[in-house]
Design an enzyme around this catalytic site. Structure first.
Site, mmCIF file in Angstrom:
data_model
loop_
_atom_site.group_PDB
_atom_site.id
_atom_site.type_symbol
_atom_site.label_atom_id
_atom_site.label_comp_id
_atom_site.label_asym_id
_atom_site.label_seq_id
_atom_site.Cartn_x
_atom_site.Cartn_y
_atom_site.Cartn_z
ATOM 1 C CG ASN A 40 61.819 19.916 -25.208
ATOM 2 O OD1 ASN A 40 61.863 18.882 -24.529
ATOM 3 N ND2 ASN A 40 62.833 20.348 -25.914
ATOM 4 C CE LYS A 42 53.597 11.502 -30.263
ATOM 5 N NZ LYS A 42 52.432 12.419 -30.256
ATOM 6 C CB THR A 45 48.276 16.336 -24.396
ATOM 7 O OG1 THR A 45 48.569 17.728 -24.206
ATOM 8 C CG2 THR A 45 46.781 16.169 -24.617
ATOM 9 C CD1 TRP A 97 50.534 29.635 -35.019
ATOM 10 C CD2 TRP A 97 51.278 29.382 -32.942
ATOM 11 N NE1 TRP A 97 50.704 28.303 -34.799
ATOM 12 C CE2 TRP A 97 51.157 28.118 -33.535
ATOM 13 C CE3 TRP A 97 51.732 29.477 -31.613
ATOM 14 C CZ2 TRP A 97 51.475 26.947 -32.846
ATOM 15 C CZ3 TRP A 97 52.036 28.306 -30.954
ATOM 16 C CH2 TRP A 97 51.908 27.065 -31.559
ATOM 17 C CD GLU A 132 48.949 21.895 -24.583
ATOM 18 O OE1 GLU A 132 49.972 22.401 -24.090
ATOM 19 O OE2 GLU A 132 48.970 21.126 -25.543
#
Lengths: 200, 200
Positions: A40, A42, A45, A97, A132
């Site tokens: 979770n 940083k 990516t 979302w 992702e």
């Protein structure tokens, strides 16, 4: 520094060097790797993009497929996009979302995955990043067996990096290297704004 | 997909969006961040370089100071080195267990740190990366108070990324964001050779 401390340091470093040399000698298998950057925190990516810059630095062919993320996250793409050795495909439907339509998202995922499969049959792609991808499996947009098949049949020299939280158990079992990026602290949770050029 | 499932998905996504929007609204402080990428896993340096590419993509000035690592690790540097907005300084003494001379290493660290201090007083550097700095503190080549002082007095808009294992407790306390890159599995330990353009 005292001679004694200098000697102690030298002995410790020699021992460390022996250990490292032994590990290097033992590592004899040469093939492309499957790397998973999950957790979770940083850096998933950005670590993938850092590796992209690294591979491009040696002139290798690189393919990047970005699932989910929209056009707004583009600093690193912009910087490297002019490289003839790099191909980037972005699903760019925005976050799910925001679109809030499962069927549209699923179709976009399908179309994007086709590019990933193409890259994973192309031996000129030394590195392929599936950024992702984990969410596509988690949301049920993509079947894990299909992903495993494409990974299993890729060119032996090709390294694949998969990023995203909650990586599928079967993907983890297949991986050569797994890094769990753990969020020990995050500025965002302390009221600090996301920074352009840093966070996106 | 059934209408019911589509509705359920939409409701779940709306709730998630509310949650994210609330967090975005609460994050109101704008200033440069201190990011620490630590832990024993792969991805610390590459995440820093990914962020470098990201910042350069927006045209920001970036400074990178690499402690310890030698000239052999250079794919990402090579790829980005031609950018006029990027300055890279490399200590380039090789790994300390190869040079095995504490005094030489310490002097090299001192000279390299001077570049870091210069960058941290330069407001045109939007991002400064201090790659592998943690070892300089751990080996006692550099005093933590000196590092904290330079960090505290840097331009408010400047983000600093520090990478390396075993980050000093005081640095961690000062950090806005900490990611612990945990090695869940590493190919090297399974006899797989480090890959050019991937691992270095």
């Amino acid at each position: 520094m005292s001679d004694e401390r200098q000697r102690r340091h030298k002995r410790a470093m020699e021992k460390l060097k022996q250990h490292v040399d032994a590990k290097v000698a033992a590592a004899s298998v040469e093939r492309g790797l499957l790397l998973v950057f999950t957790g979770n925190g940083k850096g998933k990516t950005t670590a993938a993009w850092g590796t992209v810059a690294r591979a491009l630095g040696y002139g290798y062919g690189v393919g990047v497929v970005q699932f989910i993320k929209g056009e707004w996250e583009c600093g690193e793409r912009q910087r490297l996009a002019d490289d003839p050795q790099l191909e980037v495909v972005v699903m760019a439907t925005g976050f799910t979302w925001e679109t809030q339509n499962r069927d549209t998202d699923r179709a976009a995922c399908e179309a994007t995955w086709a590019h990933a499969e193409r890259m994973m049959t192309d031996p000129s792609r030394y590195l392929v990043v599936l950024d992702e991808l984990t969410y596509m499996l988690k949301f049920g947009y993509l079947d894990v067996q299909r992903v495993m098949r494409a990974l299993a049949h890729r060119p032996p020299e090709q390294t694949v990096i998969i990023t995203g939280r909650n990586a599928h158990r079967e993907l983890l079992e297949m991986a050569d290297t797994i890094t769990e990026m753990q969020e020990t602290r995050h500025a965002f949770n302390q009221g600090l704004k996301a920074r352009r050029g840093i966070d996106y």
